[in-house]
Design an enzyme around this catalytic site. Structure first.
Site, short mmCIF file in Angstrom:
data_model
loop_
_atom_site.label_atom_id
_atom_site.label_comp_id
_atom_site.label_asym_id
_atom_site.label_seq_id
_atom_site.Cartn_x
_atom_site.Cartn_y
_atom_site.Cartn_z
N GLU A 162 17.59 53.39 -4.89
CA GLU A 162 18.54 53.64 -4.15
C GLU A 162 19.79 54.17 -5.00
OE1 GLU A 162 16.75 50.78 -3.61
OE2 GLU A 162 17.04 50.04 -1.64
N ASP A 189 21.30 75.50 9.92
CA ASP A 189 19.89 74.84 9.58
C ASP A 189 18.67 75.79 9.53
OD1 ASP A 189 17.37 73.51 10.14
OD2 ASP A 189 18.23 72.22 11.75
N THR A 235 14.17 71.61 6.27
CA THR A 235 13.11 71.01 5.85
C THR A 235 12.26 71.83 4.85
OG1 THR A 235 11.76 72.23 7.60
CG2 THR A 235 12.79 70.07 8.42
#
Ligand code: DSN
Length: 419
Positions: free
Chosen positions: A58, A202, A228
């Site tokens: 993290e 996108d 992606t």
């Protein structure tokens, strides 16, 4: 106990090993024409299965919440640096688990519940994370859809401008999951600036083309560019956000801790591997072949009488309108018959479709995965012939079984990447 941990899957879990074997065989023996799918390299798969899966990390390089992150920092920095080199952007966050997660982080960064978002109508090729009612985006924001014109089935930028002036959105989205033409990111950027909106582009579908300059880049015109990494870019399943330095802190904050916990470090490592591949000169040759193959597939389908939405394609995908050649055949039925013949596609709405989304009048086809296997323009004609024969078979099992054999033979000539 330790012994068990070092044995191969086929010994420890033959049931699961068998399912994986079946999927390997399915991928090898079928033609993958789903426009958003691809076959990654052996190296990318190797990295995705590496020891990086064992680690929590993290935070971000140099600012982690746990110890032992020295190699996590190295690999995340490598992925970031390569992505920046590939897309010429100021800042990149490689932690989003998926494209939808990347989009959510952008929404959290720049729109509040109830704000207006202007995005491509789902029925005209938009994506569910851009405002589907039952998705978080459609649930939280007031979505104003723009669409394609009836005249040429292309996005009508005059209409985008008109809607933007009328509705004053906080965010405009340029992006799609089923649109076969070039997106005019420059015009989207001008409209966004004119109405005081932020622009999110996108590029999930076209990232590979953008990376090598075969599609105009959104980066200079957009506040946020999401993608992606597993479609034309041919990396592991995952997402990514690019932005200007000014918004870097905001985006990083909304990815972690805003919307995600621990990053998938094995996938970030595999993203680094894929970006490394995309920086090689061969990747541009591959992307050009994707485009050449899409043109060849389009021409061959047209020669059988099929109408393509917008008349053709500029990118890696085509939308086939089935109605002229097979008035009673739905996209759903076509998808099923084709799958029985070993040709994998998906039913898709076409603009102004009169059928329901569960039936559709269209079929979406894409060339990235076949191009990875080495099929070229000559084979695209063969693929179009096979598709036409299946769609004209009325589902006759004997005809479909014969074509299934021909598909297997073709697949055998072009193996998917394997060790
Ligand atoms: N499911 C992807 C596609 O097929 O376009 C988008 O997320």
């Amino acid at each position: 106990m330790r012994e068990f941990l070092t044995q191969p899957l086929s010994d420890t879990d033959p049931q699961l090993a068998e399912i994986i074997k079946h999927e390997e065989e399915r991928q090898q023996n079928t033609l993958e024409l789903i426009a958003s799918e691809n076959h990654v390299s052996v190296a990318v798969r190797q990295v995705a299965g590496s020891v990086f899966t064992n680690k929590y990390a993290e935070g971000y390089p140099g600012r982690r919440y746990y110890g032992g992150c020295v190699n996590m920092d190295a690999v995340e920095n490598l992925a970031r640096d390569r992505a920046k080199q590939l897309f010429h952007c100021d800042h990149v966050n490689v932690q989003p688990h998926s494209g939808a997660s990347a989009n959510i982080a952008v929404y959290m960064a720049c729109v509040n519940p109830g704000d207006t978002v202007l995005s491509l109508d789902l029925a005209h090729g938009g994506h569910l994370s851009h405002g589907l009612k039952v998705n978080l985006s459609g649930h939280l924001y007031k979505i104003v859809p723009y669409g394609c014109s009836r005249k040429d089935e292309r996005i009508d930028m005059a209409e985008v401008r008109r809607l933007a002036r009328e509705h004053k959105p906080k965010l405009i989205i340029a992006g799609f999951s089923a649109y076969p033409r070039v997106l005019d990111f420059e015009a989207f950027g001008e409209i966004a600036r004119e109405v005081g909106a932020r622009l999110m582009s996108d590029i999930a579908h076209i990232a590979g083309l953008v990376a090598v300059g075969l599609h105009p880049s959104p980066i200079p015109h957009s506040d946020f560019t999401t993608t992606t990494t597993h479609k034309t870019l041919r990396g592991p399943r995952g997402g990514m956000i690019m932005c200007r330095e000014d918004d870097a802190k905001l985006i990083d904050k909304w990815v972690f801790p805003g919307t995600q916990g621990g990053p998938l470090m094995h996938i970030i490592a595999a993203k680094a591997a894929a970006f490394g591949e995309a920086l090689r000169p061969e990747f541009k040759v591959y992307q050009q072949q994707i485009l050449d193959n899409a043109q060849a597939l389009a021409a061959a389908l047209r020669s059988h009488g099929y109408r393509l939405v917008s008349g053709g394609t500029d990118n890696h995908l085509l939308l086939v309108d089935l109605r002229d050649v097979h008035p009673d055949l739905t996209g759903k039925q076509a998808e099923q018959w084709l799958e029985s013949a070993g040709i994998i596609t998906n039913k898709n709405m076409i603009p102004f479709d009169e059928r329901k989304p569960t039936q559709t009048s269209g079929l979406r086809l894409g060339t990235p995965a076949l191009t990875t296997r080495g099929l070229k323009t000559g084979e695209m004609k063969t693929v179009a012939d096979l598709i036409h024969r299946v769609l004209s078979s009325d589902g006759d099992e004997a005809v479909v079984a014969k074509i299934r054999g021909e598909v297997r033979d073709l697949c055998a000539q072009f193996p998917v990447p394997h060790a």
